[in-house]
Design an enzyme around this catalytic site. Structure first.
Site, PDB file in Angstrom:
ATOM      1  CB  ALA A 288      96.679  -9.406  77.184  1.00  0.00           C
TER       2      ALA A 288
ATOM      3  NE  ARG B 257      96.486  -3.619  73.053  1.00  0.00           N
ATOM      4  CZ  ARG B 257      96.956  -4.633  73.418  1.00  0.00           C
ATOM      5  NH1 ARG B 257      96.738  -5.283  74.373  1.00  0.00           N
ATOM      6  NH2 ARG B 257      98.409  -4.750  72.967  1.00  0.00           N
TER       7      ARG B 257
ATOM      8  NE  ARG C 216     104.015  -2.644  81.295  1.00  0.00           N
ATOM      9  CZ  ARG C 216     103.071  -2.670  80.411  1.00  0.00           C
ATOM     10  NH1 ARG C 216     103.050  -3.121  79.222  1.00  0.00           N
ATOM     11  NH2 ARG C 216     101.545  -2.910  81.112  1.00  0.00           N
TER      12      ARG C 216
ATOM     13  CG  HIS D 236      91.623  -7.869  74.567  1.00  0.00           C
ATOM     14  ND1 HIS D 236      90.733  -6.883  75.088  1.00  0.00           N
ATOM     15  CD2 HIS D 236      92.518  -7.346  75.025  1.00  0.00           C
ATOM     16  CE1 HIS D 236      91.072  -5.867  75.434  1.00  0.00           C
ATOM     17  NE2 HIS D 236      92.259  -5.933  75.657  1.00  0.00           N
TER      18      HIS D 236
ATOM     19  CD  GLU E 112      85.884  -4.922  81.354  1.00  0.00           C
ATOM     20  OE1 GLU E 112      84.623  -4.982  81.105  1.00  0.00           O
ATOM     21  OE2 GLU E 112      86.585  -5.208  80.301  1.00  0.00           O
TER      22      GLU E 112
ATOM     23  CG  ASP F 150      82.487 -19.549  81.099  1.00  0.00           C
ATOM     24  OD1 ASP F 150      81.904 -18.723  80.440  1.00  0.00           O
ATOM     25  OD2 ASP F 150      82.485 -20.706  80.396  1.00  0.00           O
TER      26      ASP F 150
ATOM     27  NE  ARG G  84      96.494   0.266  73.415  1.00  0.00           N
ATOM     28  CZ  ARG G  84      97.143  -0.649  74.309  1.00  0.00           C
ATOM     29  NH1 ARG G  84      96.820  -1.045  75.738  1.00  0.00           N
ATOM     30  NH2 ARG G  84      98.231  -1.138  74.052  1.00  0.00           N
TER      31      ARG G  84
ATOM     32  CG  ASN H 191      93.753  -3.853  84.134  1.00  0.00           C
ATOM     33  OD1 ASN H 191      93.550  -4.562  83.195  1.00  0.00           O
ATOM     34  ND2 ASN H 191      94.614  -2.911  84.279  1.00  0.00           N
TER      35      ASN H 191
ATOM     36  CG  HIS I 251      90.491  -2.121  80.504  1.00  0.00           C
ATOM     37  ND1 HIS I 251      91.136  -3.465  80.332  1.00  0.00           N
ATOM     38  CD2 HIS I 251      89.222  -2.553  80.435  1.00  0.00           C
ATOM     39  CE1 HIS I 251      90.394  -4.403  80.206  1.00  0.00           C
ATOM     40  NE2 HIS I 251      88.950  -3.885  80.248  1.00  0.00           N
ATOM     41  CG  LEU I 252      96.277   0.539  83.871  1.00  0.00           C
ATOM     42  CD1 LEU I 252      97.920  -0.048  83.884  1.00  0.00           C
ATOM     43  CD2 LEU I 252      96.312   1.743  85.009  1.00  0.00           C
ATOM     44  CB  SER I 253      95.431   2.097  77.741  1.00  0.00           C
ATOM     45  OG  SER I 253      94.881   0.899  77.342  1.00  0.00           O
TER      46      SER I 253
ATOM     47  CE1 TYR J 113     100.694   1.231  79.412  1.00  0.00           C
ATOM     48  CE2 TYR J 113     102.940   1.281  78.867  1.00  0.00           C
ATOM     49  CZ  TYR J 113     101.651   1.068  78.442  1.00  0.00           C
ATOM     50  OH  TYR J 113     101.297   0.156  77.403  1.00  0.00           O
TER      51      TYR J 113
ATOM     52  N   PRO K 101      97.898 -10.214  83.474  1.00  0.00           N
ATOM     53  CG  PRO K 101      97.687 -10.748  81.138  1.00  0.00           C
ATOM     54  CD  PRO K 101      96.800 -10.769  82.518  1.00  0.00           C
ATOM     55  CG  ASN K 102     102.310  -8.424  80.024  1.00  0.00           C
ATOM     56  OD1 ASN K 102     103.512  -9.130  80.494  1.00  0.00           O
ATOM     57  ND2 ASN K 102     101.528  -8.824  79.207  1.00  0.00           N
TER      58      ASN K 102
END
Lengths: 142, 142, 142, 142, 142, 142, 142, 142, 142, 142, 142, 142
Positions: free
Chosen positions: A74, A108, A17, A77, A95, A84, A104, A71, A97-99, A22, A9-10
């Site tokens: 959200a 998260r 954005r 978490h 896995e 599953d 954070r 990735n 993650h950008l950040s 980013y 998502p996002n």
């Protein structure tokens, strides 16, 4: 090596954005960077804001791909269902993650993906995907 | 690019302990792999089982190195002092773990290093150090 | 049977601090008691206030000793690194505490040593070391 | 020295259940081992699956015994009533566990017995009872 | 008014244990005090160290008594079964404790009896039973 | 026997609010009931919605009263200051609550008053004050 | 008055790290300030990044010093061993922190030093050491 | 330098309550000590058991004082309102406690004042106020 | 198929207590329903309010029965001893609850029986026992 | 429609404190805005820093007002007494907060007012009071 | 009897994933088993990996079905939305889980479905659906 | 002013479910009320039970709308993804809830929406949307 790069998502907003935060790199840029980085990898790119659609994509990977770069945004978490799904298909997953999610908000810091992934890469921005690609190739070769 | 690769407690045993689990790669092998992977990097290798000695090494890095690759081992989860040392010297640091610490016992899920690191790489074994080297180079170039 | 008896922080003060509470038995006395109790055991005695030095001693035990008697003192409750050191060397270890740690402050109730020890003896003062010696011998014979 | 050895729930099955795990030693064997180990001790052996019966036995020990060796089994972790019984009779008590309860499920890490016992011995199997006997004798002699 | 006064584990020792702390009043004395305090009450006195026996007694009270005065001792803090027994028989119950359980260890602050009792009296020693008797009579008269 | 009966916030509404729930008994009625119940007691009655005024009243009790009956209402659960006031004056105090606070919302289960009170009476409505009076007299006589 | 001023991890960097935040005052400056502030005090200054070395210094203080001024830095929040060292030597200790640890991250709010110190001074920068010196002198005089 | 010294609940009893514990120093004595210690400071002394009155005093300090010395007593641990009052007036505040609140009950370890204070001084009795005065003067001079 | 149906505390009151809530079905009725539902099953019915007696019954089942249907009532939530008993005898066990324990008070949501049971049936009243019988038969046939 | 607008601690400073943050609107301005917004409402305005005075005002509202608009400020998060006052008078109450308390420190996320209020409005500054007035009128009309 | 059997995320993989663990029974097999088990039931079968689609299906059940058999898979543990959907439509629902969720990871022990379901069946594999069908029929007949 | 009114899971049932509880007002009614309340606002109405579809709608709002009125229903309490979506588009958002979520089950007290919303309105039923419209207009005008 057939790889599914699955973004959650996002992440479709990447590059458009808050570019000052980013950066201006878009998902399309990242896809191109991946193709350049490892031209021999046969890559599929899926992005969805729908948890269900991400599960569907992981299921499809069982027969179509040798590895997954995930990735989950959200959903990392909150989603036991993605956990599953990965456990079910048993396709190696890295896995990303950008950040640096461990630096954070507390909500998260925990990942439902981690226990069913080879490993986790967090905090290196777009480069993280290339690192994941390297890791996946090495794992599949071994 | 001058890099300090700092390894914490018990990592001196790498390759000699439980080779069926951790593989036969020793710290010396990893050092050689790093040198081969990025011949232009000027690397220093420090391993210590002493939290205080690791702090000393980080302090020294302030003037001697451009970046740190840190696998703090078990101190990752307990050492506020290493957190503060990194915050004090303000040398870019990449956090590495051989195993996927997020898939292990709960007391290994939290890192005091993460909030003062660029990012974290966990679960990719010896390769993680090479990935960290790549990330550090890219960061210092940017 | 070669045994490392490893004592942690503050145990060097034994016998000289608060003798009305802890008794007048010193570490040296305990060492003598051990030698008398099991004359056939070949014992090494190490005490350190340094977590890192204790890890070093445990590592060395891998080749030099058949068993470890460990009173990690306050590090019992905080040291993941000692936990990992013991797990790495795979030398049988008996955990000893002079006082009954389960009857004291809550932060003394948990032990990071216990999950990698044969068993735990707590609350029997200096005698606990002799009990540990008995337990170790029986374990090594079995 | 008159000693009550009190064993709690499920310990009557010792030796007959999962002999590959717990060994073939029965409670009767342990009683015999105790008699052999300390022939001068006058020992009573009680085993019950009933918390109330164990309390009754502890009460009776006030007049009949000089010390108690107690393996409260699962009641260790749940019984405030046994805690109070021991506190009421003020007979010295040594707590014993066959397995290392600190290396098992979290609900087995806490003991209501410990705060009212001289000390705790855990993880040494049947030998733990002999160690407890030694500890009790030394305590009563002191 | 037919009253069951039900006392739980370790209360049989009252008066004989630590008389300097708990006083020399025995359960028999308390029974006599109750009879003198409210001669018209038809009282039954049950004490047991067995949780099951206490449940049986509560069940029997459904037909035999108009009210219950319950000091469940240590079971107060651990017994859901006594909670359910009281809820099942729907006989008015007053909860009594000799000591002020809210001023003691945290594990004594919670009562499983309270949610199914009219009210709670704690900290007034033997007098608490007489206060409970008064409260019960007033409740049954109302 | 000089007694301060101190009632806290919202207790001034007693009898006029929700009479079907709390009954029609007012604080004035309770005062009269107390005077009738123990005519020899010299009682002062204070009610305040102000935590500070309650502290002032407790301070004044140090010289003016032999005991305190305290229903601190909602401040029971939040006021460390009342706890300290009672600890400072060292006048015996009985804690009263109209309702059974242990059978209500979790935030009503804890009392800051309890650790500095002789005992607690909860759930017996207006009668609780009379019970407190009895308990106080007995305590002061002893 | 012989005083040990003991500073813990990372405090050697004082004055040279982030001078805009922490000021340009170095540990050497603070030592000089102390000598000027209380010329009659005979002061020893020890700084170490090693927990074990700090314990050693505290042990030595038993015979060599009348009081300790301790800024344990990050070990404040994690070291049971320092807590025990102070408890063992029974030399009066004043705890100092440059920053207001109670206004920072939650993991800095708790101190293992506090329960074995006379008192705590936090948030007053270098001046805190002078305040500690005043407090120690007054305590030793009393 | 105009200073408001604001003392909270129960501190009016200082010197008259438990003099063996808290000493015979009264608030009036402390005020005199402050005047002697820093004759140039223009000091106002306010003590109240009322949280609201303390807030009023802090508000008034905005125009009337250059700094606040605050011992909020028990309200330290419970009052968000005092926290907000201090944040609103933005007058420098030093937090003082007579006892070492970090060495007492857990509910006294947390301070709502700390995050809006320059620093905290705890455990030095009446002297703490003088230390606070020194700290405030230095802060206002800087 | 020899089956032990074991019912725990307060279940003897079934049918006679709160019939408007729990219905008029008694344990005897349920036994008859079971016999009718599976006439080929050889069933033993035990009900006890005593935890110890339930443990005894489970032990006896090791030799006498092929499966257990267990409604441990309130002991479900508190009894580690029943957990251990089931683990010891290794007889297949189906856990039954009349009410839906997951929709009730939090302290009823956890089951110590579940980890050592085939599965759990909750919320279907008396029918749950018949469902358990079906499940047990299918399991034993497989 | 008679409305009590009750504002709690520190809200008297509105408009004069940190005007760049909270704006220049004073409580008097808000009162005028309310009168303009709903000229038919008969409004009373009370502000107090005293929890007790707020309780008194709520009690008085029982007879004098048809509804309450309450911004309890910091007492929102700590006052069970205000909760009880509102529950006692049963006058409809709308809860208002200038800032979005759910986006601030964790201790501001919980409200003791909410369970006894019609609803909550947070984060809309002075406008929130007008919104509350609208909501109250609609509620009273319905 | 019209029944909706609704299966959630990853259950479409049944029979094809890890057949040695979960068996070779597919969802289609289960549907056939249901039809055979209760030929009079008019059953609809829906499986979706999308939480939203599951909510839609539950909404539709309001008019189309008399009961729901729901295995919400991983959403059981995370979905308040499914909880609300079931509460809204008020169609009787039986909760089913193939595995015994109470014997697995802690995050699988809690169910948001349970509070709005008739009951829960967990751990009996495919048979659980047949048991649910029986339970639903009995419930609808009653 | 272009406004997106986005309603989440189960809100499509409004007016048709439990009309005695939630009233007979449907989402369509609310839309009409909004149009009447603020005829100048150009409103779009979206309702979805799919978290992903809600994220898509928020993304689209970035270019199409000036503000968002969001009732995320049950996703309020579980969706980090909606939190991130709102943070990404940076369109002003007002959070609305029909019921007072702070007066309901604990799992409804927390909102992931709040930290990225202007403010929150809860408990005023359909009117809450009109209040949100007013707030949004005022915010956009300012």
């Amino acid at each position: 090596m057939r790889v599914l790069m699955l973004n959650g998502p996002n992440l479709n907003l990447l590059g458009t954005r808050q570019p000052d935060v980013y950066g201006a790199t878009t998902l399309a840029d990242i896809e191109q960077m991946c193709r350049t980085h490892d031209p021999d990898a046969q890559m599929s790119f899926v992005q969805s804001n729908h948890e269900g659609a991400m599960i569907d994509a992981i299921h499809a990977a069982k027969t179509d791909h040798d590895g997954i770069i995930l990735n989950a945004g959200a959903y990392t978490h909150t989603s036991v269902a993605l956990h599953d799904a990965l456990a079910s298909v048993e396709v190696p997953c890295v896995e990303v993650h950008l950040s640096n999610i461990h630096a954070r908000e507390p909500f998260r810091n925990h990942s439902y993906i981690a226990p069913v992934a080879l490993g986790q890469i967090a905090g290196f921005g777009a480069q993280g995907y290339l690192m994941a690609l390297d890791a996946l190739r090495l794992h599949l070769v071994d």
